[in-house]
Design a protein around this motif. Structure first.
Motif, short mmCIF file in Angstrom:
data_model
loop_
_atom_site.label_atom_id
_atom_site.label_comp_id
_atom_site.label_asym_id
_atom_site.label_seq_id
_atom_site.Cartn_x
_atom_site.Cartn_y
_atom_site.Cartn_z
N GLU A 134 0.82 -1.22 0.00
CA GLU A 134 0.00 0.00 0.00
C GLU A 134 0.85 1.26 0.00
O GLU A 134 0.46 2.28 -0.57
N VAL A 135 2.03 1.21 0.64
CA VAL A 135 2.93 2.36 0.61
C VAL A 135 3.30 2.67 -0.84
O VAL A 135 3.29 3.82 -1.26
N LEU A 136 3.62 1.61 -1.58
CA LEU A 136 3.99 1.79 -2.99
C LEU A 136 2.81 2.32 -3.80
O LEU A 136 2.95 3.25 -4.61
N PHE A 137 1.63 1.76 -3.54
CA PHE A 137 0.43 2.24 -4.24
C PHE A 137 0.21 3.72 -3.97
O PHE A 137 -0.04 4.52 -4.88
N ALA A 138 0.31 4.12 -2.70
CA ALA A 138 0.09 5.52 -2.34
C ALA A 138 1.09 6.42 -3.07
O ALA A 138 0.73 7.48 -3.59
N ALA A 139 2.35 5.99 -3.14
CA ALA A 139 3.38 6.79 -3.81
C ALA A 139 3.07 6.93 -5.30
O ALA A 139 3.20 8.01 -5.89
N GLU A 140 2.63 5.83 -5.92
CA GLU A 140 2.31 5.90 -7.36
C GLU A 140 1.11 6.79 -7.60
O GLU A 140 1.04 7.53 -8.59
N ARG A 141 0.15 6.74 -6.70
CA ARG A 141 -1.06 7.55 -6.86
C ARG A 141 -0.70 9.04 -6.69
O ARG A 141 -1.23 9.88 -7.41
N ILE A 142 0.24 9.32 -5.77
CA ILE A 142 0.69 10.70 -5.59
C ILE A 142 1.29 11.21 -6.90
O ILE A 142 1.05 12.35 -7.32
N LYS A 143 2.07 10.34 -7.55
CA LYS A 143 2.70 10.75 -8.82
C LYS A 143 1.63 11.04 -9.87
O LYS A 143 1.71 12.05 -10.59
N GLU A 144 0.63 10.17 -9.96
CA GLU A 144 -0.43 10.40 -10.96
C GLU A 144 -1.11 11.75 -10.72
O GLU A 144 -1.35 12.52 -11.66
N ILE A 145 -1.38 12.05 -9.46
CA ILE A 145 -2.07 13.30 -9.14
C ILE A 145 -1.14 14.49 -9.40
O ILE A 145 -1.57 15.55 -9.89
N ALA A 146 0.16 14.31 -9.10
CA ALA A 146 1.11 15.42 -9.29
C ALA A 146 1.15 15.87 -10.74
O ALA A 146 1.37 17.06 -11.03
N TYR A 147 0.93 14.93 -11.67
CA TYR A 147 0.98 15.26 -13.09
C TYR A 147 -0.37 15.64 -13.67
O TYR A 147 -0.48 15.96 -14.85
N ASP A 148 -1.39 15.64 -12.84
CA ASP A 148 -2.72 15.99 -13.33
C ASP A 148 -2.86 17.51 -13.34
O ASP A 148 -2.75 18.15 -12.29
#
Lengths: 496, 328
Positions: free
Chosen positions: A348-362
């Motif tokens: 879940e830590v990895l998932f959260a980090a990947e989701r942060i990246k997706e949002i950062a580029y939105d």
């Protein structure tokens, strides 16, 4: 002669607790109870409060995951006022939420659970603390943990106003925009967060999975229950944390039901016992059958392993690969081994980090529109999020002025309350035989409790690592007939 | 006891909690690297949420052996009272750490209602999910299968720490800031102790340091009181000048106003300035800025505050003029 062993207080968790273990005549465990000895009364004293103040009032339920309460409360207000937040606001909320999950889970692994893991269950007690963890993983990693947490929390402050007890949630939106000037830094953080999450998973593999002693512990039946599992999923039945339906699967892994926030009260019941202030949630469809697991008992579990068990996968690529690796390793889904929670937490830590990246580029992240003021007349609203420690539900009823007339809270860790009692009892029964008590037992009974992630993951410094403990042996008249004392230097003495 | 002969003992520090949320404990963790530095200079002897020391070890200590006990949370049951008294005996100094310990905090809103009503709501009638046909409630003592289990008794009203033991220092805030915590630890380590009863925060209201203060007009006249969700607040302008209630005028400075920076008004967690009741102070401040040509009009405007107790005394029912509250 019946004996009682008391572990008081339970330590390295948020909230107060104690464990009483009762032995039969042969010195084997008859019953064990985990009791919560406090009650603050939020469900009552929130009545009469202004609804828009609830995100800040309810965050005081917990100072470790205040963001989870703040978010569940804000979503309950959206429902109360029948208003939807604009896209930018939803993205900022979700960004905040994944930052919170990232830093909270990371902290728990390295600082709280780490001593039980990374240095190993049979390691000398003086090393079962953060210093022992740093010895094992290196000073650089230790510093990295502190700095990644600090960095993540700096973004939480930027978005939420205040780190411990954020302020930004409002019905239909949030109070503050995400500054465009912070975008580049967020992208940089996201990349480093992903790398750090991967490194942590690798560390877990090397130090835990490849450690034979520890591996046997994980796969043993000491920490094992076949329960129902509950977690939030997106439209593809992948794990999600901020918004979605709640799915429950059977101990065999089949979907039992899926529900939306508004129907939670038809699904979840709360059982009351006289020996704890904490209540015990269960699935109404199956019913309360006592502290037992299996498909005929309504007891369910929540939080990382349960979320992964209840879903069909992870919504991001790297996390999905780790999810598959974990289930391949155990060779079965659902995974019932309680210590597997620690592995799931890191996925879940990895998932959260990947989701942060997706949002950062939105591009919508830095948009202008963060409020929607088209409120309906308030009457009732329910908000659900996945807190780090499980499914979290806030339910408010209000009058027409938006003043609360009723409040029901199913707090995340509560979902595991019955399972925690069962896990402690099971570990005690398997480990304590013929009245023999020793240090290995003491640590392993604690581990049964800690795997559920006691709410406060804290402690960054010189932990002595030795659990001072007193075991009182009492006869039926309640008189103490002997004491086993272990002090913080690890020295044990039996005193008659 | 020192391990190294000839080296002075490190000051002993105890951290303890009551009806707490863990935020004050987390605030100590948020010292980050500074905490590692501090840990090298002190000896922690109790911190139930973070460390494995037991109360029994504290019981064995000599009186005043602990240099400072940092106690967070309001005292709400018999066990918490017992531990507070124990720590007072064993400690040279006691600091009430956080709004709950200083003033009661958010949980002391429960003082506005009778405890039996709290039990009724939590376990019997108030929650749609509770399934309790036998009307079971938690008891101080239960007999389960021949085994006796006990729980502490919950007080009718939550108390501030200084309503139970004498307190040397106060760190208000929900939670206190890293700067306040650092200042306290520094004072302990250097021996430059402030006088007993000192609040480790400036004795002036928040408005004095707020960046929005300059936007206050000379005369504020609130013709209405708007609730924060009803408007999109201007992030630069004083809230009161926007007809939004902000507790700044009645709240102690020293937190660096993160809530206001988050574009939300102050809710008062730093408590009142010296010798004032926070709610009374705010009502008095409002008296000067609420509009209306007649008393009736002024009443009508004030009446737009839908939850006066929760607004004026959110963090401090226990320590305020409301004290133990009026039971409903």
């Amino acid at each position: 002669m019946t004996k009682k062993i008391s572990i008081d207080p339970i330590t390295r968790l948020e909230g107060h607790g104690k464990i009483d273990i009762f032995l039969d005549e042969s010195g084997n465990v008859e019953r064990a109870f985990l009791q919560v000895p406090e009650l603050r009364g939020f469900e009552k004293f929130c009545q009469g409060r202004a609804a828009e103040e609830m995100p800040q009032i309810t965050s005081r339920i917990c100072g470790v995951c205040p963001g989870a309460h703040h978010m569940a409360s804000t979503k309950a207000l959206d429902a109360l006022y029948q208003v939807e937040a604009p896209l930018t606001a939803r993205l900022i909320r979700e960004l905040y939420y994944n930052l919170h999950m990232f830093e909270d889970h990371t902290l728990h692994f390295y600082i709280l659970a780490g001593p039980d893991f990374i240095v190993g269950p049979d390691c000398e007690r003086s090393k079962r603390n953060i210093l022992g963890v740093i010895d094992a993983v290196g000073v650089e990693t230790g510093k990295k943990v502190i700095s990644m947490r600090k960095w993540a929390r700096s973004f939480m402050e930027e978005v939420g106003g205040k780190i411990i007890h954020p302020v930004f949630g409002l019905p239909g939106g949030i109070s503050k925009r995400f500054p465009a000037g912070k975008s580049e830094e967020l992208k940089k953080f996201a990349d480093e967060a992903i790398e750090f999450a991967r490194f942590t998973l690798q560390t877990f593999e090397e130090m835990v999975i490849k450690n034979q002693t520890y591996l046997e512990l994980i796969k043993s039946d000491i920490y094992y229950h076949e329960t129902y599992y509950m977690g939030m999923v997106d439209e593809n039945n992948k794990v999600t944390l901020y918004d979605g339906d709640i799915r429950v699967v059977t101990p065999e892994g089949k979907e039992l039901l899926k529900f939306k926030a508004r129907d939670y009260a038809d699904i979840i019941g709360e059982h009351v016992e006289s020996w704890s202030y904490m209540k015990f949630p269960f699935l109404k469809k199956i019913g309360w059958k006592g502290f037992t697991d299996g498909p005929d008992s309504g007891i369910y579990r929540v939080a990382p392993l349960s979320r992964l068990n209840a879903a069909d996968g992870m919504a991001t690529k790297l996390a999905q690969a780790e999810y598959e690796k974990m289930y391949d390793f155990f060779g079965t889904k659902p995974v019932h081994h309680t210590l597997g929670i620690h592995w799931a937490r890191l996925v879940e830590v990895l998932f959260a980090a990947e989701r942060i990246k997706e949002i950062a580029y939105d591009p919508a992240l830095t948009g202008d529109k963060i409020r929607n003021l088209n409120f309906g007349l308030p009457s009732e609203g329910i908000g659900i999020v996945e807190a780090p420690r499980g499914t979290l539900i806030h339910h408010y009823r209000s009058d027409e002025k938006g003043v609360l007339t009723g409040c029901n809270l199913i707090v995340a860790s509560l979902g595991n309350s019955a399972a925690m009692c069962m896990s402690v009892e099971r570990a005690a029964k398997k480990l304590i035989k013929n009245g023999e008590v020793n240090d290995g037992l003491l640590n392993m009974v604690e581990m049964a409790f800690r795997s559920y992630d006691p709410c406060l993951g804290c402690a960054t410094h010189s932990l002595p690592g030795k659990m001072p403990l007193v075991v009182n042996f009492k006869n039926r008249r309640g008189e103490v007939t002997g004491k086993l004392v272990r002090n913080s230097n690890g020295k044990e003495m039996y005193i008659k | 006891m020192s391990d190294k002969p000839g080296k002075p003992d490190k000051p002993k520090v105890a951290v303890s909690w009551n009806s707490s949320c863990g935020g004050c404990d987390e605030a100590i963790v948020d010292l980050d690297e500074k905490l590692l530095e501090t840990a090298a200079q002190v000896e922690f002897v109790l911190w139930p949420c973070a460390m494995d020391f037991k109360y029994e070890e504290v019981e064995k200590m000599a009186d005043n052996e602990i240099t400072v006990a940092l106690i967070n949370g309001g005292i709400q049951n018999t066990h918490q009272e017992h531990i507070a008294r124990l720590l007072r005996r064993k400690s040279r100094l006691v600091a009430a750490f956080g709004s709950c310990a200083c003033m009661g905090g958010v949980p002391s809103l429960a003082n506005l209602t009778a405890m039996k009503e709290v039990f009724k709501t939590s376990y019997l009638e108030g929650c749609p999910t509770v399934d309790n046909p036998e009307k079971t409630v938690p008891l101080a003592q239960s007999e389960i299968e021949g085994n006796t289990l006990t729980l502490p008794e919950i007080f009718e009203s939550l108390k501030t720490v200084d309503q139970v033991i004498s307190v040397d220092y106060y760190l208000p805030g929900c939670p206190p800031t890293a700067a306040m915590i650092g200042e306290t630890l520094e004072a302990i380590l250097t021996g430059n102790l402030p006088k007993k009863g000192t609040v480790i925060a400036p004795n002036i209201s928040l408005c004095s340091s707020c960046s929005r203060n300059g936007t206050k007009p000379d005369i504020i006249e609130m013709k209405k009181i708007k609730r924060i969700h009803q408007v999109e607040a201007d992030p630069q302008v004083c809230f009161l000048a926007q007809d939004i209630l902000c507790m700044g005028p009645a709240t102690r400075d020293g937190c660096d106003y993160p809530c206001v920076k988050g574009n939300m008004p102050c809710t008062g967690c730093m408590g009142p300035v010296e010798n004032s009741d926070q709610g009374a102070q705010m009502i008095s401040a409002l008296g000067g800025i609420v509009g209306g040509e007649t008393a009736q009009e002024a009443d009508e405007i004030i009446g737009q505050i839908v939850d006066p107790a929760g607004t004026f005394y959110r963090y401090g029912v226990a320590g305020s003029l409301l004290g133990k509250g009026r039971k409903k």
